[in-house]
Design an enzyme around this catalytic site. Structure first.
Site, PDB file in Angstrom:
ATOM      1  N   LYS A 270      -8.848  -6.941 -13.204  1.00 44.11           N
ATOM      2  CA  LYS A 270      -7.648  -6.103 -13.114  1.00 44.11           C
ATOM      3  C   LYS A 270      -7.138  -6.098 -11.677  1.00 44.11           C
ATOM      4  O   LYS A 270      -7.920  -6.085 -10.732  1.00 44.11           O
ATOM      5  CB  LYS A 270      -7.976  -4.668 -13.533  1.00 44.11           C
ATOM      6  CG  LYS A 270      -8.076  -4.455 -15.029  1.00 44.11           C
ATOM      7  CD  LYS A 270      -8.459  -3.015 -15.358  1.00 44.11           C
ATOM      8  CE  LYS A 270      -7.424  -2.024 -14.904  1.00 44.11           C
ATOM      9  NZ  LYS A 270      -7.741  -0.640 -15.320  1.00 44.11           N
TER      10      LYS A 270
ATOM     11  N   HIS B  78      -4.988  -3.648 -10.760  1.00 48.17           N
ATOM     12  CA  HIS B  78      -4.507  -2.288 -10.542  1.00 48.17           C
ATOM     13  C   HIS B  78      -5.643  -1.322 -10.861  1.00 48.17           C
ATOM     14  O   HIS B  78      -6.711  -1.726 -11.322  1.00 48.17           O
ATOM     15  CB  HIS B  78      -3.298  -1.999 -11.439  1.00 48.17           C
ATOM     16  CG  HIS B  78      -3.604  -2.153 -12.913  1.00 48.17           C
ATOM     17  ND1 HIS B  78      -3.666  -3.378 -13.523  1.00 48.17           N
ATOM     18  CD2 HIS B  78      -3.888  -1.225 -13.869  1.00 48.17           C
ATOM     19  CE1 HIS B  78      -3.963  -3.214 -14.816  1.00 48.17           C
ATOM     20  NE2 HIS B  78      -4.102  -1.916 -15.039  1.00 48.17           N
TER      21      HIS B  78
END
Length: 227
Positions: free
Chosen positions: A111, A113
């Site tokens: 990921k 974020h």
């Protein structure tokens, strides 16, 4: 360096797998291309009740193994629900003396974020047990060991549901060891299984309901099996 639960628990698990249609007898073409007289598909443990009972078998196998451990790791994807459910089962297991066992798992894609990265759950630390359904080629274990060691933790064991006790390779070039034995030898850690081909045969011997499959399973073990 392999281990398994006592035979009574293992045979109970075989019966459970049969009742859930996770274990079936017949004629099945498996990933290796072989025609196997039985098939084990842990993906069919697919309801709350089934996964809850499965997690109890995993927790029993780990608790009875004597392997010292601090947390669980579930490799994506099948290992994720297994590690989660087993952690829940261990929390109330009578042999755990009230220990609350943390767990973690990995994503296939990082990921960019939020917390980012590929790891989810508790920080990898101490002695870590890798949980999966079976070991076929050992790829998932290798990736898990690399992740655990990169975090500064120690792989303590691999915990699986079924050990097929089967050699790999073409019929004229079979490996000396099974995938489970190869993992144990390569990483120097025990592989704990809830049940194995031996336990399937034990049930066949004990229960006339499955007697018709005895010859085929014995022949398959004779051709591809390891001690």
């Amino acid at each position: 360096m392999t281990a398994s639960t006592p035979s009574t628990s293992a045979v109970d698990f075989v019966r459970f797998a049969l009742s859930a249609n996770v274990l079936r007898f017949g004629s099945f073409k498996v990933k290796s291309g072989r025609i196997s007289p039985y098939f084990f598909n842990a993906g069919l443990f697919n309801s709350g009740a089934l996964v809850g009972k499965l997690a109890q078998f995993y927790a029993d196998a780990l608790a009875q193994s004597g392997v010292p451990f601090d947390m669980l790791f579930g490799p994506a994807y099948k290992g994720i629900p297994l590690a989660t459910a087993t952690s829940v089962a261990l929390a109330s297991h009578p042999d755990m003396a009230g220990r609350d066992i943390p767990f973690a798992y990995n994503r296939k894609e990082a990921k960019d974020h939020g917390e980012g990265g590929t790891l989810v759950g508790a920080p990898l630390a101490g002695r870590v047990v890798i949980i999966d359904d079976v070991i076929t080629a050992g790829t998932s274990v290798r990736e898990s060991v690399d992740i655990i060691r990169a975090a500064g933790a120690e792989p303590a064991a691999v915990l699986i549901a079924m050990d097929r006790m089967e050699r790999a390779g073409a019929d004229d070039a079979l490996s000396a060891h099974s995938a489970v034995q190869a993992v144990a030898d390569t990483y120097g850690i025990p592989v704990v299984s809830i049940a194995s081909l031996t336990d399937i045969l034990t049930l066949i011997e004990r229960d006339d309901t499955f007697a018709e499959h005895r010859a085929a399973v014995l022949a398959y073990r004779s051709r591809y099996g390891v001690a």
